[in-house]
Every structure is written in structure tokens, then in C-alpha cells.
Design a protein around this motif. Structure first.
Motif, PDB file in Angstrom:
ATOM      1  N   LEU A  94       0.743  -1.236  -0.168  1.00 51.61           N
ATOM      2  CA  LEU A  94       0.094   0.145  -0.052  1.00 51.61           C
ATOM      3  C   LEU A  94       0.929   1.267   0.014  1.00 51.61           C
ATOM      4  O   LEU A  94       0.606   2.141  -0.626  1.00 51.61           O
ATOM      5  CB  LEU A  94      -0.963  -0.085   1.471  1.00 51.61           C
ATOM      6  CG  LEU A  94      -2.012   1.357   1.409  1.00 51.61           C
ATOM      7  CD1 LEU A  94      -2.655   1.124   0.043  1.00 51.61           C
ATOM      8  CD2 LEU A  94      -2.657   1.081   2.731  1.00 51.61           C
ATOM      9  N   PHE A  95       1.940   1.374   0.706  1.00 56.94           N
ATOM     10  CA  PHE A  95       2.871   2.289   0.807  1.00 56.94           C
ATOM     11  C   PHE A  95       3.520   2.508  -0.474  1.00 56.94           C
ATOM     12  O   PHE A  95       3.437   3.691  -1.229  1.00 56.94           O
ATOM     13  CB  PHE A  95       3.859   2.149   2.032  1.00 56.94           C
ATOM     14  CG  PHE A  95       3.409   2.092   3.228  1.00 56.94           C
ATOM     15  CD1 PHE A  95       2.064   2.569   3.723  1.00 56.94           C
ATOM     16  CD2 PHE A  95       4.085   1.520   4.301  1.00 56.94           C
ATOM     17  CE1 PHE A  95       1.785   2.583   4.894  1.00 56.94           C
ATOM     18  CE2 PHE A  95       3.586   1.441   5.530  1.00 56.94           C
ATOM     19  CZ  PHE A  95       2.400   1.919   5.959  1.00 56.94           C
ATOM     20  N   LEU A  96       3.756   1.570  -1.083  1.00 56.95           N
ATOM     21  CA  LEU A  96       4.595   1.745  -2.400  1.00 56.95           C
ATOM     22  C   LEU A  96       3.494   2.194  -3.467  1.00 56.95           C
ATOM     23  O   LEU A  96       3.896   3.215  -4.291  1.00 56.95           O
ATOM     24  CB  LEU A  96       5.032   0.329  -2.772  1.00 56.95           C
ATOM     25  CG  LEU A  96       5.627   0.282  -4.268  1.00 56.95           C
ATOM     26  CD1 LEU A  96       7.187   1.137  -4.257  1.00 56.95           C
ATOM     27  CD2 LEU A  96       6.101  -1.256  -4.796  1.00 56.95           C
ATOM     28  N   ARG A 330      11.090   9.599 -13.243  1.00 56.02           N
ATOM     29  CA  ARG A 330      11.145  10.076 -11.869  1.00 56.02           C
ATOM     30  C   ARG A 330      10.521   9.377 -10.891  1.00 56.02           C
ATOM     31  O   ARG A 330      10.409   9.710  -9.638  1.00 56.02           O
ATOM     32  CB  ARG A 330      10.539  11.702 -11.654  1.00 56.02           C
ATOM     33  CG  ARG A 330      11.557  12.546 -12.639  1.00 56.02           C
ATOM     34  CD  ARG A 330      10.960  13.922 -12.670  1.00 56.02           C
ATOM     35  NE  ARG A 330      11.183  14.623 -11.220  1.00 56.02           N
ATOM     36  CZ  ARG A 330      11.731  15.709 -11.098  1.00 56.02           C
ATOM     37  NH1 ARG A 330      12.154  16.431 -12.003  1.00 56.02           N
ATOM     38  NH2 ARG A 330      11.901  16.436 -10.018  1.00 56.02           N
ATOM     39  N   ALA A 331       9.487   8.523 -11.460  1.00 58.03           N
ATOM     40  CA  ALA A 331       8.769   7.634 -10.562  1.00 58.03           C
ATOM     41  C   ALA A 331       9.819   6.534  -9.685  1.00 58.03           C
ATOM     42  O   ALA A 331       9.501   6.350  -8.562  1.00 58.03           O
ATOM     43  CB  ALA A 331       8.000   6.482 -11.185  1.00 58.03           C
ATOM     44  N   LEU A 332      11.079   6.312 -10.117  1.00 60.82           N
ATOM     45  CA  LEU A 332      12.166   5.626  -9.391  1.00 60.82           C
ATOM     46  C   LEU A 332      13.012   6.373  -8.731  1.00 60.82           C
ATOM     47  O   LEU A 332      14.076   6.562  -9.002  1.00 60.82           O
ATOM     48  CB  LEU A 332      12.896   4.613 -10.492  1.00 60.82           C
ATOM     49  CG  LEU A 332      12.092   3.709 -11.178  1.00 60.82           C
ATOM     50  CD1 LEU A 332      12.932   2.962 -12.049  1.00 60.82           C
ATOM     51  CD2 LEU A 332      11.427   2.431 -10.030  1.00 60.82           C
ATOM     52  N   ARG A 333      12.357   7.081  -7.751  1.00 55.68           N
ATOM     53  CA  ARG A 333      13.165   8.039  -6.929  1.00 55.68           C
ATOM     54  C   ARG A 333      13.318   7.285  -5.476  1.00 55.68           C
ATOM     55  O   ARG A 333      12.951   6.190  -5.100  1.00 55.68           O
ATOM     56  CB  ARG A 333      12.325   9.292  -6.660  1.00 55.68           C
ATOM     57  CG  ARG A 333      10.653   9.145  -6.008  1.00 55.68           C
ATOM     58  CD  ARG A 333       9.808  10.268  -6.263  1.00 55.68           C
ATOM     59  NE  ARG A 333       8.482  10.115  -5.561  1.00 55.68           N
ATOM     60  CZ  ARG A 333       7.678   9.510  -6.470  1.00 55.68           C
ATOM     61  NH1 ARG A 333       7.824   8.884  -7.364  1.00 55.68           N
ATOM     62  NH2 ARG A 333       6.473   9.378  -5.587  1.00 55.68           N
ATOM     63  N   PRO A 334      14.277   8.152  -4.768  1.00 59.29           N
ATOM     64  CA  PRO A 334      14.784   7.208  -3.516  1.00 59.29           C
ATOM     65  C   PRO A 334      13.531   6.746  -2.579  1.00 59.29           C
ATOM     66  O   PRO A 334      13.652   5.679  -2.136  1.00 59.29           O
ATOM     67  CB  PRO A 334      15.471   8.405  -2.702  1.00 59.29           C
ATOM     68  CG  PRO A 334      15.974   9.416  -3.648  1.00 59.29           C
ATOM     69  CD  PRO A 334      14.788   9.236  -4.863  1.00 59.29           C
ATOM     70  N   ARG A 335      12.354   7.587  -2.340  1.00 65.86           N
ATOM     71  CA  ARG A 335      11.560   6.857  -1.405  1.00 65.86           C
ATOM     72  C   ARG A 335      10.715   5.519  -2.124  1.00 65.86           C
ATOM     73  O   ARG A 335      10.721   4.802  -1.202  1.00 65.86           O
ATOM     74  CB  ARG A 335      10.270   7.914  -1.441  1.00 65.86           C
ATOM     75  CG  ARG A 335       8.977   7.530  -0.538  1.00 65.86           C
ATOM     76  CD  ARG A 335       8.082   8.650  -0.477  1.00 65.86           C
ATOM     77  NE  ARG A 335       8.278   9.722   0.171  1.00 65.86           N
ATOM     78  CZ  ARG A 335       7.583  10.494   0.851  1.00 65.86           C
ATOM     79  NH1 ARG A 335       6.354  10.258   1.052  1.00 65.86           N
ATOM     80  NH2 ARG A 335       8.114  11.734   1.370  1.00 65.86           N
ATOM     81  N   VAL A 336      10.730   5.794  -3.229  1.00 65.83           N
ATOM     82  CA  VAL A 336      10.230   4.538  -3.816  1.00 65.83           C
ATOM     83  C   VAL A 336      10.974   3.150  -3.844  1.00 65.83           C
ATOM     84  O   VAL A 336      10.770   1.972  -3.599  1.00 65.83           O
ATOM     85  CB  VAL A 336       9.635   4.615  -5.368  1.00 65.83           C
ATOM     86  CG1 VAL A 336       9.232   3.288  -6.170  1.00 65.83           C
ATOM     87  CG2 VAL A 336       8.593   5.838  -5.184  1.00 65.83           C
TER      88      VAL A 336
END
Length: 468
Positions: A94-96, A330-336
Motif C-alpha cells: 500500500l505504501f509503495l 522520476r517514478a524511481l526516486r529514493p522514497r520508492v
């Protein structure tokens, strides 16, 4: 005499009275995806309890027997860690999903959204389109109006009761439950949970609807902590759409300053299940269902404008004019990547642990009523109780072995057979010759070893007491 005016009393309402929302039916790409999710989730939910596996229900959380069946896996109370791991995996999923695509779960797969879609479909079939429902509610009481309302609520209650029955079928064997319902032989707790879950479904999806999302769901409140400027959200292209206005139909109107692409048809508002106007910007009531996107795209097609006035995009893309390829990059950023890495690690550990799990458990309990007794010839004997659990669904025959002291041996039966998912308490007697071992406590090992070639084996430490 006091001549000062009395202070005014201000009433602050913490909860706004509900205004009926008549959501218009919409067709389009996202509506099709949403209905695909409805079908998928409900086929799984309603169908799963009726599947059989090894002669029993494939998915069953048998609280009375304290066994959880998940297809070929049988989990016991000692395996609660696996259920906790499943919940953690679902939370990280869910977070992802939220970090990448905002409230995509809320808009397409949340039970509240799914059942609201089902109940709204029933409402449209019985009461008609949006305008027909509005006219019906404004009409004075009549037999025809009452008949439609009764038919709608009867259909809602039928779906709600079937949902409550199915829910309880995950905890009580569903075929047994069906027989009990047919013979009115349900127990009090089964009646309670069937009716409770049916009432919750009927109330939430039939009456409260958007109120659940706006006031009751905690996810709407903390979801912003998982958002950033590269999270996909439903956006209105204000630079392109404003100033909004109707399409010019005369030469005089066409001579006025150029308007934006938004023709102010309010279709985006009419199809919104929570009744918001997405043109005012992102609001916490928006569940990300994209109904407004489908509605706006259909209007743009009719007037000959480019699609995408309302679309899935990001704050960065709207501010900087990023392309679709840049948005995906930009979807593959550090948070993800952090969410993805943690999720993969948990799933890997969960899978390996489950694959390496031994379907045999044993606890060794020594008889505390007799610390150790001396028999004829000086032989010392201790009594133990083996609590053995065969967690697989296959019967096995096991040999009981002891070691750890000179001359230690088993003085009772050395084999035991357990049926599938059986738990048994087995008393054993262990002896050593006189003069062996130290006075007091001595360490020994008791093992179970499969005698049928399955390779199963467990080994536990125990204490052998020699009287002083």
C-alpha cells in the motif's frame, strides 16, 4: 447601567450535514479498469470459500481448532509470525502504491469503493439515471416511488447479507454454514457476525458512501505523508483550462478574448462519487478514481479538443511541463526505491522461511511431580511428556530417540504415528544405569525422526535429573 452590546454567539459546526450526491454514470478507460477490479475482487471474495483443497476448504481460519488453512499451508498459533508478515507485506504494498500513484487503492480496489460501485449500479438499474433519481426524490410520496425504493433497498440487503454470510464462511466451513442457514441452526455468534457485517456493508455502501472516505477512513488523513511532488495524482491543467467558459456560438462571442479549453460543463463534478470539483486543486476527499478524467476526455472528444485537461500527473510535471517519459523516470526516486527494497527483503525472507519450515513441532515437558526415581538395580528413570504437532496434512510415523548421557535409553514405546494436522501428547520414560551422570541436572536430547522416509526430524534439549 451597562450600555455595551452583548457579544455575538458564533456556532461552529464540526460536521456538515450530508447533501445527497447523485453521481452520473461514466464510461471510459478508468471506468473499465474500476469495474475489472470490482469483478476480480468479488470473484475472489465470494468464490474462495467454496474452493476445496485436500478434502477441506482451501482458505479457512478455524478459530475453534486454532488452525489456519491457506491452500496447501496449515498455520498454527505458533506460526502467527507468518500472518503478521503477510500484514506487513500488504502494508508496504500500500505504501509503495501510494508513493507512486497516490490513492489508486482507494479509487479502484478498496472495499468501500467496490461495494459503493455495486450499490450504485443497483440504484441505477432500479431508479434510473442521475436526472431520473433526482426527479424521483423530489416527487411526493406515492405507491410507485415507494415500490422503487423498497426494491432498491431489498436488493441492497440481499447483497449485504450474502456478503456477511461469505465473510463468516472464512471462519466457519462455508458448506456447514450454508446448511445451518438453511435449517436456521446458526449459533449466536455466527448470527451476530453475519448480521453485523451485512449491516456494515448496507450502511457504508448504501447510505454513508463518501462520508466513510471523508470522515471515517484514517487513510485519507495520513496519506499526504506518503505523497511528494512526483506522486501521480488527479490534476486539472489550469494553465490550459482557464479562463473557463462555454464554447462561443456567435461571431460577437468569438471576438472576445480567448478562453481556455474548459467549457464549464461541470461533468467532472457530476460524476465524482465524493462530490468535489477537481478544478479547485487536489483535495483530501479525492479518492483517485479518475471518473472525472473519463468524463472530461469524453467532453473533449465531442468538442474536438485534445484530451488530458484532467489527467493523472504530478506536481512537478504540471509546474515544469515534464513529458510522460520524464514522469516515468522520476517514478524511481529514493522514497520508492526504499519501499521497494524493504518490500523485496520482507517477501524474500517470508518465502524462504515458509519454504524451509519443518512441518513437525515438539515440546518436551518433564514430569515435575517426580524429579527422578531410582528403580531396582539402581536404574534411574525420568518421565517426560512430548507435545507433538504434525502440521502437515499427511500422516507420518516417527521414531523417538534419546542421547546425551552414557547408557541413556528409552524405556517406553519408541514409535508414534500422527495423522495429518494432528496434535498428540505422548508420555515417555527415559532411563540410565546407576552411577551414570552427575548428581542433579544432566543435559540430554530427545529427537523425533520420520520412519517413513520423509526426512522430517526435530531435536529438543531436556534435563535428566539424578537424585543426590
Amino acid at each position: 447601567m451597562n450600555t455595551q452590546p452583548s457579544p455575538e454567539v458564533a456556532v461552529i459546526k464540526m460536521y456538515a450535514a450530508r447533501e445527497e450526491i447523485y453521481a452520473r454514470e461514466v464510461q471510459g478507460r478508468y471506468a473499465s479498469i474500476r469495474w475489472a477490479c470490482v469483478w476480480l475482487t468479488q470473484i475472489v471474495f465470494y468464490g474462495l470459500p467454496w474452493l476445496s483443497w485436500n478434502g477441506r476448504q482451501a482458505v479457512l481460519f478455524d478459530l475453534v481448532a486454532r488452525k489456519f488453512y491457506l491452500f496447501g499451508i496449515v498455520l498454527w498459533p505458533q506460526d502467527f509470525i507468518y500472518l503478521a508478515a503477510l500484514l506487513i507485506i500488504c502494508a508496504y504494498l500500500l505504501f509503495l502504491a501510494t508513493a507512486i500513484a497516490g490513492r489508486v487503492w482507494c479509487g479502484f480496489a478498496c472495499p468501500q469503493t467496490v461495494y459503493t460501485e455495486i450499490f450504485m449500479w443497483i440504484e441505477r438499474q432500479i431508479e434510473g439515471s442521475r436526472s431520473a433519481r433526482m426527479r424521483l426524490d423530489r416527487q411526493p410520496a406515492s405507491v410507485a416511488k415507494a415500490a422503487r425504493k423498497v426494491a432498491k433497498h431489498a436488493a441492497w440487503l440481499a447483497v449485504a447479507l450474502w456478503t456477511g454470510f461469505t465473510f463468516v464462511g472464512y471462519f466457519t466451513p462455508v458448506r456447514t454454514l450454508a446448511h445451518e442457514v438453511a435449517t436456521l441452526g446458526l449459533g449466536p455468534w455466527e448470527w451476530f457476525w453475519v448480521l453485523f457485517y451485512a449491516f456494515a456493508t448496507y450502511g457504508n455502501a448504501g447510505w454513508m458512501r463518501e462520508q466513510v472516505c471523508k470522515y471515517m477512513c484514517p487513510y485519507a488523513r495520513f496519506q499526504s505523508s506518503m505523497f511528494d511532488k512526483d506522486t501521480l495524482i488527479i490534476t486539472y491543467d489550469q494553465a490550459r483550462g482557464e479562463p473557463r467558459g462555454a464554447i462561443a456560438k456567435s461571431a460577437a462571442a468569438a471576438a472576445k478574448p480567448k478562453q481556455g479549453d474548459c467549457i464549464d460543463c461541470t461533468m467532472c463534478v457530476q460524476v465524482c462519487p465524493t462530490g468535489i470539483d477537481i478544478r479547485r486543486g487536489l483535495q483530501y476527499e479525492c479518492i483517485g478514481c479518475a471518473a472525472c478524467v473519463d468524463a472530461c476526455n469524453s467532453v473533449m472528444d465531442k468538442v474536438g479538443y485534445e484530451r488530458g485537461l484532467i489527467r493523472y500527473s504530478t506536481d512537478h510535471a504540471m509546474q515544469q511541463g515534464l513529458s510522460s517519459a520524464e514522469i516515468r523516470r522520476r517514478a524511481l526516486r529514493p522514497r520508492v526505491l526504499v519501499y521497494l527494497g524493504v518490500l523485496l527483503a520482507i517477501v524474500t525472507a517470508f518465502g524462504l522461511s515458509l519454504a524451509m519450515r519443518t512441518p513437525l513441532k515438539m515440546d518436551v515437558l518433564r514430569d515435575r511431580g517426580a524429579m527422578g526415581r531410582e528403580l531396582d538395580g539402581g536404574v534411574i528413570e525420568n518421565v517426560y511428556r512430548l507435545q507433538i504437532m504434525n502440521t502437515s496434512e499427511t500422516a507420518h510415523r516417527y521414531r523417538i530417540l534419546v542421547d546425551g548421557m552414557p547408557s541413556v535409553r528409552l524405556a517406553s514405546a519408541d514409535e508414534v504415528t500422527l495423522q495429518g494436522t494432528e496434535t498428540r501428547s505422548v508420555p515417555i520414560r527415559v532411563q540410565v544405569d546407576g552411577g551414570q551422570g552427575a548428581k542433579g541436572s544432566n543435559r540430554i536430547h530427545i529427537a523425533l525422526e520420520a520412519a517413513d522416509g520423509s526426512g522430517l526430524k526435530v531435536r529438543e534439549e531436556a534435563v535428566f535429573f539424578v537424585p543426590r
